[in-house]
Design a protein around this motif. Structure first.
Motif: not given
Length: 364
Positions: A160-165
């Motif tokens: 979080s933040p998520n990679n790749p979204t």
């Protein structure tokens, strides 16, 4: 000689095309790399001053305890020094976690898509992988992840933040998840892009560590701090977790230069604020442009945007590459018909928008 059987299923990490590759292939002078989520503004002037004034002692082993940087981070974050673990990037700590806590037949749970090294290192240790598809907006399906927990579940990965979204957890979501998750399951919260979060989106996870002994928070100097080439990151956790990881950590796993540069960079929060503000501004501009041409994207709290392309992400990648823009095609990330675009400098992103406009016009 015979290696582990699982290695036959895995592939070595393959980096995307580099600037020199594009320059040689297309004969371009103007090339902008937007594929690896690096900081386009470089790094702190304090780091530059460090290398200009300090003579390195390459013949001496680095401080295996990372004393100076450990002291600085522990005082700033108000955590005990023994609660910190350092690695060659936070990725090495991911490898340490898998080596320390996973055996053949153990289970790990993660979203898909997410940072691929969680799965990679877990497979090497013989673990069973449970991948739960992200929600439509790219967020973590936390309840479904909890439902997947079994007696052999050892680690749950949260990015979080998520990679790749680029999507981030909320503070309430994380707290609810921690309450419901069995205390014997290790929860790894990867905050590689922490510095790009809006203040109200800060999970304040460090302050949860006293209450949840099964939580470890990972952070890195590779992204906002601009030290990707030096490879250094850290984790914050209960001292017992750190003691366990130290048993598999190489005795001199971070270099003297990396430690010194990280300390200098960490002391310059003005540079981090500048990076945050510029990224926020240019990200909003890029989102507005995409909306204007009818392209969708995942909501991002990071320094990149996962863009939904009208056709194959590989096609968009090939088109952009010919004009000197290196992005990451979603086909390589597990999400077809997307490209992941690092948010670059404002002037470069305006040129990118012009190129994308041409591509859009050709498709219509």
């Amino acid at each position: 000689m015979k290696s582990k059987e699982v290695l036959k299923q895995l592939r070595p990490y393959k980096q995307g095309k580099q600037t020199k590759d594009i320059q040689k292939e297309f004969g371009l002078d103007y090339i902008v790399k937007l594929a690896s989520n690096e900081n386009p503004y470089g790094f702190s002037d304090k780091v530059k001053e460090l290398f200009q004034t300090n003579k390195p002692d390459f013949n001496i082993y680095p401080d295996g305890y990372t004393t100076e940087l450990r002291s600085l981070i522990s005082e700033t974050l108000n955590v005990r020094p023994e609660s910190l673990i350092f690695g060659s990037g936070s990725e090495e700590i991911i490898q340490m976690l898998c080596r320390s806590y996973l055996s053949v037949g153990d289970q790990v749970i993660m979203t898909t898509p997410t940072f691929p090294q969680y799965k990679h290192y877990a497979l090497i240790e013989g673990a069973e992988i449970v991948e739960i598809p992200v929600e439509e907006d790219g967020s973590h399906p936390l309840e479904t992840m909890l439902d997947a927990v079994q007696e052999n579940t050892k680690i749950i990965w949260l990015c979080s933040p998520n990679n790749p979204t680029g999507t981030a957890l909320s503070k309430q979501e994380l707290q609810d998840f921690l309450v419901k998750c069995p205390s014997e399951v290790l929860i790894v919260l990867d905050e590689a892009y922490y510095e790009f979060l809006q203040q109200e989106k800060d999970l304040d996870a460090i302050h949860l560590l006293n209450e949840y002994k099964n939580l470890i928070v990972l952070r890195t100097f590779s992204k906002a701090y601009g030290l990707a080439g030096l490879r250094i990151g850290y984790g914050v956790a209960d001292a017992l977790i750190v003691e366990t990881l130290d048993k598999v950590r190489g005795p001199f796993n971070t270099t003297s230069l990396a430690q010194q540069a990280a300390a200098a960079a960490f002391s310059d929060q003005e540079f981090i604020n500048y990076t945050y503000q510029e990224n926020k501004k240019v990200l909003a501009q890029f989102q507005d442009f995409l909306t204007s041409i009818g392209w969708d994207y995942y909501p991002s709290e990071a320094n990149f945007l996962l863009v939904k392309t009208p056709e194959s992400g590989m096609d968009a990648y090939d088109f952009l590459t010919r004009y000197g823009f290196i992005v990451r095609p979603g086909e390589l990330l597990g999400i077809p018909n997307t490209i992941r675009v690092t948010i670059g400098k404002e002037e470069d992103m305006k040129v990118l928008q012009s190129v994308l406009q041409d591509y859009h016009n050709q498709l219509n």
